[in-house]
Design a protein around this motif. Structure first.
Motif, PDB file in Angstrom:
ATOM      1  N   GLN A 219      48.509  49.970  32.634  1.00 60.25           N
ATOM      2  CA  GLN A 219      47.873  50.025  33.951  1.00 60.25           C
ATOM      3  C   GLN A 219      46.677  49.044  34.000  1.00 60.25           C
ATOM      4  N   ILE A 220      45.970  48.929  32.879  1.00 55.68           N
ATOM      5  CA  ILE A 220      44.779  48.069  32.825  1.00 55.68           C
ATOM      6  C   ILE A 220      45.150  46.622  33.146  1.00 55.68           C
ATOM      7  N   SER A 221      46.186  46.100  32.511  1.00 53.87           N
ATOM      8  CA  SER A 221      46.491  44.678  32.751  1.00 53.87           C
ATOM      9  C   SER A 221      47.258  44.474  34.047  1.00 53.87           C
ATOM     10  N   ARG A 222      47.946  45.498  34.531  1.00 60.41           N
ATOM     11  CA  ARG A 222      48.560  45.350  35.862  1.00 60.41           C
ATOM     12  C   ARG A 222      47.467  45.179  36.918  1.00 60.41           C
ATOM     13  N   GLU A 223      46.354  45.886  36.737  1.00 56.98           N
ATOM     14  CA  GLU A 223      45.224  45.694  37.662  1.00 56.98           C
ATOM     15  C   GLU A 223      44.584  44.330  37.438  1.00 56.98           C
ATOM     16  N   LEU A 224      44.375  43.998  36.173  1.00 57.11           N
ATOM     17  CA  LEU A 224      43.631  42.773  35.843  1.00 57.11           C
ATOM     18  C   LEU A 224      44.332  41.510  36.336  1.00 57.11           C
ATOM     19  N   ILE A 225      45.639  41.466  36.207  1.00 55.17           N
ATOM     20  CA  ILE A 225      46.338  40.233  36.585  1.00 55.17           C
ATOM     21  C   ILE A 225      46.207  40.000  38.093  1.00 55.17           C
ATOM     22  N   VAL A 226      46.202  41.066  38.874  1.00 56.09           N
ATOM     23  CA  VAL A 226      45.991  40.944  40.321  1.00 56.09           C
ATOM     24  C   VAL A 226      44.556  40.492  40.592  1.00 56.09           C
ATOM     25  N   GLN A 227      43.616  41.104  39.898  1.00 48.26           N
ATOM     26  CA  GLN A 227      42.198  40.774  40.113  1.00 48.26           C
ATOM     27  C   GLN A 227      41.893  39.332  39.730  1.00 48.26           C
ATOM     28  N   ILE A 228      42.502  38.862  38.649  1.00 47.60           N
ATOM     29  CA  ILE A 228      42.273  37.477  38.209  1.00 47.60           C
ATOM     30  C   ILE A 228      42.855  36.490  39.216  1.00 47.60           C
ATOM     31  N   LYS A 229      44.079  36.773  39.673  1.00 42.56           N
ATOM     32  CA  LYS A 229      44.702  35.879  40.660  1.00 42.56           C
ATOM     33  C   LYS A 229      43.895  35.867  41.951  1.00 42.56           C
ATOM     34  N   ASP A 230      43.351  37.017  42.283  1.00 44.92           N
ATOM     35  CA  ASP A 230      42.508  37.152  43.462  1.00 44.92           C
ATOM     36  C   ASP A 230      41.258  36.280  43.370  1.00 44.92           C
ATOM     37  N   LYS A 231      40.602  36.323  42.216  1.00 46.15           N
ATOM     38  CA  LYS A 231      39.337  35.608  42.032  1.00 46.15           C
ATOM     39  C   LYS A 231      39.552  34.107  41.837  1.00 46.15           C
ATOM     40  N   PHE A 232      40.579  33.738  41.075  1.00 46.84           N
ATOM     41  CA  PHE A 232      40.731  32.329  40.678  1.00 46.84           C
ATOM     42  C   PHE A 232      41.899  31.629  41.363  1.00 46.84           C
ATOM     43  N   GLY A 233      42.664  32.371  42.157  1.00 46.62           N
ATOM     44  CA  GLY A 233      43.803  31.762  42.834  1.00 46.62           C
ATOM     45  C   GLY A 233      45.059  31.748  41.985  1.00 46.62           C
ATOM     46  N   SER A 234      44.894  31.613  40.679  1.00 43.46           N
ATOM     47  CA  SER A 234      46.037  31.662  39.756  1.00 43.46           C
ATOM     48  C   SER A 234      45.483  32.017  38.376  1.00 43.46           C
ATOM     49  N   ILE A 235      46.351  32.045  37.380  1.00 44.99           N
ATOM     50  CA  ILE A 235      45.851  32.325  36.023  1.00 44.99           C
ATOM     51  C   ILE A 235      45.126  31.065  35.523  1.00 44.99           C
ATOM     52  N   PRO A 236      43.862  31.186  35.149  1.00 43.63           N
ATOM     53  CA  PRO A 236      43.091  30.012  34.717  1.00 43.63           C
ATOM     54  C   PRO A 236      43.767  29.275  33.550  1.00 43.63           C
ATOM     55  N   LYS A 237      43.460  27.987  33.437  1.00 41.38           N
ATOM     56  CA  LYS A 237      44.073  27.172  32.370  1.00 41.38           C
ATOM     57  C   LYS A 237      43.595  27.601  30.988  1.00 41.38           C
ATOM     58  N   ARG A 238      42.354  28.100  30.950  1.00 41.86           N
ATOM     59  CA  ARG A 238      41.819  28.609  29.685  1.00 41.86           C
ATOM     60  C   ARG A 238      41.261  30.008  29.893  1.00 41.86           C
ATOM     61  N   LEU A 239      42.019  30.970  29.411  1.00 41.17           N
ATOM     62  CA  LEU A 239      41.633  32.373  29.582  1.00 41.17           C
ATOM     63  C   LEU A 239      41.631  33.032  28.206  1.00 41.17           C
ATOM     64  N   SER A 251      43.684  47.685  23.806  1.00 45.08           N
ATOM     65  CA  SER A 251      44.001  46.256  23.698  1.00 45.08           C
ATOM     66  C   SER A 251      45.427  45.983  24.154  1.00 45.08           C
ATOM     67  N   TYR A 252      46.382  46.813  23.746  1.00 36.80           N
ATOM     68  CA  TYR A 252      47.749  46.573  24.222  1.00 36.80           C
ATOM     69  C   TYR A 252      47.788  46.676  25.756  1.00 36.80           C
ATOM     70  N   GLY A 253      47.121  47.703  26.296  1.00 36.18           N
ATOM     71  CA  GLY A 253      47.110  47.894  27.744  1.00 36.18           C
ATOM     72  C   GLY A 253      46.448  46.743  28.485  1.00 36.18           C
ATOM     73  N   PHE A 254      45.430  46.186  27.897  1.00 29.61           N
ATOM     74  CA  PHE A 254      44.672  45.073  28.474  1.00 29.61           C
ATOM     75  C   PHE A 254      45.506  43.781  28.455  1.00 29.61           C
ATOM     76  N   TRP A 255      46.324  43.640  27.434  1.00 27.80           N
ATOM     77  CA  TRP A 255      47.064  42.391  27.220  1.00 27.80           C
ATOM     78  C   TRP A 255      48.471  42.388  27.780  1.00 27.80           C
ATOM     79  N   SER A 256      49.075  43.530  27.989  1.00 23.96           N
ATOM     80  CA  SER A 256      50.540  43.580  28.111  1.00 23.96           C
ATOM     81  C   SER A 256      51.120  42.590  29.133  1.00 23.96           C
ATOM     82  N   GLU A 257      50.471  42.417  30.274  1.00 17.73           N
ATOM     83  CA  GLU A 257      50.992  41.483  31.287  1.00 17.73           C
ATOM     84  C   GLU A 257      50.772  40.016  30.888  1.00 17.73           C
ATOM     85  N   PHE A 258      49.946  39.786  29.884  1.00 16.95           N
ATOM     86  CA  PHE A 258      49.568  38.410  29.535  1.00 16.95           C
ATOM     87  C   PHE A 258      50.250  37.903  28.274  1.00 16.95           C
ATOM     88  N   ILE A 259      50.958  38.773  27.576  1.00 17.33           N
ATOM     89  CA  ILE A 259      51.576  38.390  26.304  1.00 17.33           C
ATOM     90  C   ILE A 259      52.595  37.272  26.513  1.00 17.33           C
TER      91      ILE A 259
END
Ligand SMILES: *Cc1c(COP(=O)(O)O)cnc(C)c1O
Length: 414
Positions: A219-239, A251-259
């Motif tokens: 749930q943590i990274s499902r929220e985060l990926i939306v919030q990041i796209k919202d703030k930066f327009g897309s996934i930043p080149k260096r994250l 950590s798994y919850g925070f990362w899962s959408e980004f792996i």
């Protein structure tokens, strides 16, 4: 073995329940096989059931308080003078930490299965506290197994568990700590599994418990990926995503959408507990290349002595004080998809001081480990680099330790 981009990491195990053919599995007594099998069937059905998902989302939103904030730490970024430092404030969640996601999902599963009781183990008491909160919310009777030694040293959490109407079962066997509480809890579950569900508090234990917990905290990274796209327009080149690692559920919850992203774009950094600078003991099996062994039903890197007995750990942070680590992280380490390092007690305390000095944020001692490494590395990075630290716990629970260690400074900072 390679990572599959389209499939969740929790599902990338073989028929023996092992990740990378090496980690996880089901090293359990014969008597546990049936209840584990039943739980696997239940979970595989419900995780794709729209009604169940709607129910989960409703509780996450209305009761846990999703989404938690994603904020920029401006003052701290300016002070450090390198990368932009952001935080996902997971401690916003009800109860003050991410353990509530896993506890809620286990209670929802128990209800669906028609169980009236739920049991869980706890070390420092936070997993027990969160499970007792969730059990109360969902109308389940709850028992928490806790080592007798831990009961003595974690009084406030014992009181909180009882206040939530749960029973605390003291465990007097072995070292009278978490390891023994888990064993005792499993024994109880085997004998009572017709009426009773069991919750394991992190992405550890037999395969199905790793999966349910990882599924819940993602749930943590499902929220985060939306919030990041919202703030930066897309996934930043260096994250860069920094998270402390105890059992490995936040950590798994925070990362899962980004792996699935390339590691040159999204780097995943796990920070374990290095213990006091002066001590040889630590809780960092990934960082210090501990040998592979079996703990709590699963193969993993685990601190052990020459003959394979589990080694004692030491850390200022109760939440990270665990000799093993999730098979998910063992697999990510072997794949080199995530990088693991450790922060000492002293480094974590310094990071806590720095964060609370510059920001209106009070990370508990666990995420202070992640901040320690993140702040140190952010110095040398460009402004285009986005550093995000999961502030997965609130320091209110560490009040006594912080007071003892920081003395007068504590009052000024807190
Ligand atoms: C329990 C706990 C941890 C460690 O467990 P993980 O499964 O690694 O997340 C970290 N932070 C907090 C605040 C905790 O309560």
């Amino acid at each position: 073995m390679k990572l599959k981009k389209r499939k969740l990491l929790i599902d990338q195990h073989d028929k023996y329940g092992m990740w990378g053919g090496k980690f996880g599995g089901n090293f359990v007594p014969e008597t546990l096989k049936k209840p584990i099998y039943d739980l696997e069937i239940l979970f595989s059905k419900l995780r794709n059931n729209q009604k169940f998902l709607a129910e989960r989302d409703k509780y996450f939103k209305d009761w846990v308080g999703a989404p938690t904030r994603f904020i920029k730490l401006n003052n701290l970024s300016n002070h450090i003078g390198g990368a932009q430092i952001w935080s996902k404030v997971v401690s916003d969640a009800n109860g003050g930490a991410h353990k509530i996601y896993n506890a809620s999902v286990h209670c929802l599963l128990a209800k669906e299965a028609g169980k009236k009781f739920i049991v869980g183990d706890t070390g420092a008491g936070y997993a027990g506290k969160m499970l007792s909160m969730a059990a109360k919310k969902f109308g389940l009777k709850c028992k928490i197994f806790m080592g007798a030694k831990d009961i003595k040293r974690q009084r406030p959490n014992v009181v909180a568990i009882k206040k939530n109407g749960a029973e605390v079962i003291p465990v007097y066997t072995g070292s009278q700590t978490l390891v023994d509480a888990v064993s005792e809890c499993m024994r109880y579950w085997v004998a009572n599994c017709d009426t009773t569900a069991m919750c394991v508090g992190s992405t550890v234990g037999p395969n199905i418990f790793v999966k349910i917990c990882g599924w819940s905290t993602s749930q943590i990274s499902r929220e985060l990926i939306v919030q990041i796209k919202d703030k930066f327009g897309s996934i930043p080149k260096r994250l860069k995503l920094y998270n402390c690692v105890g059992g490995g559920s936040s950590s798994y919850g925070f990362w899962s959408e980004f792996i699935r992203y390339d590691k040159r774009q999204v780097e995943l950094i796990g920070v374990e507990a290095g213990g006091p600078i002066k001590s040889k003991k630590h809780a960092a099996p990934l960082t210090y290349d501990s040998k592979i062994g079996v703990l709590h039903g699963a193969m993993q890197y685990v601190n052990q002595d020459k003959i394979g007995q589990i080694d004692e750990t030491e850390s200022i942070s109760a939440g990270l004080d665990y000799p093993g680590v999730s098979p998910l992280h063992c697999f990510l380490k072997d794949l080199k998809r995530a990088r693991y390092t450790a922060a000492s007690d002293e480094q974590a305390l310094n990071a806590y001081k720095l964060v609370t000095k510059f920001e209106n944020l009070r990370p508990s001692l666990e995420p202070s480990h992640a901040f320690a490494v993140a702040l140190n590395e952010a110095k040398g990075l460009s402004k285009n680099t986005i550093v995000v630290v999961n502030s997965c716990g609130d320091a209110i629970k560490d009040k006594n330790i912080l007071k003892a260690r920081l003395g007068k400074n504590y009052d000024k900072l807190y």
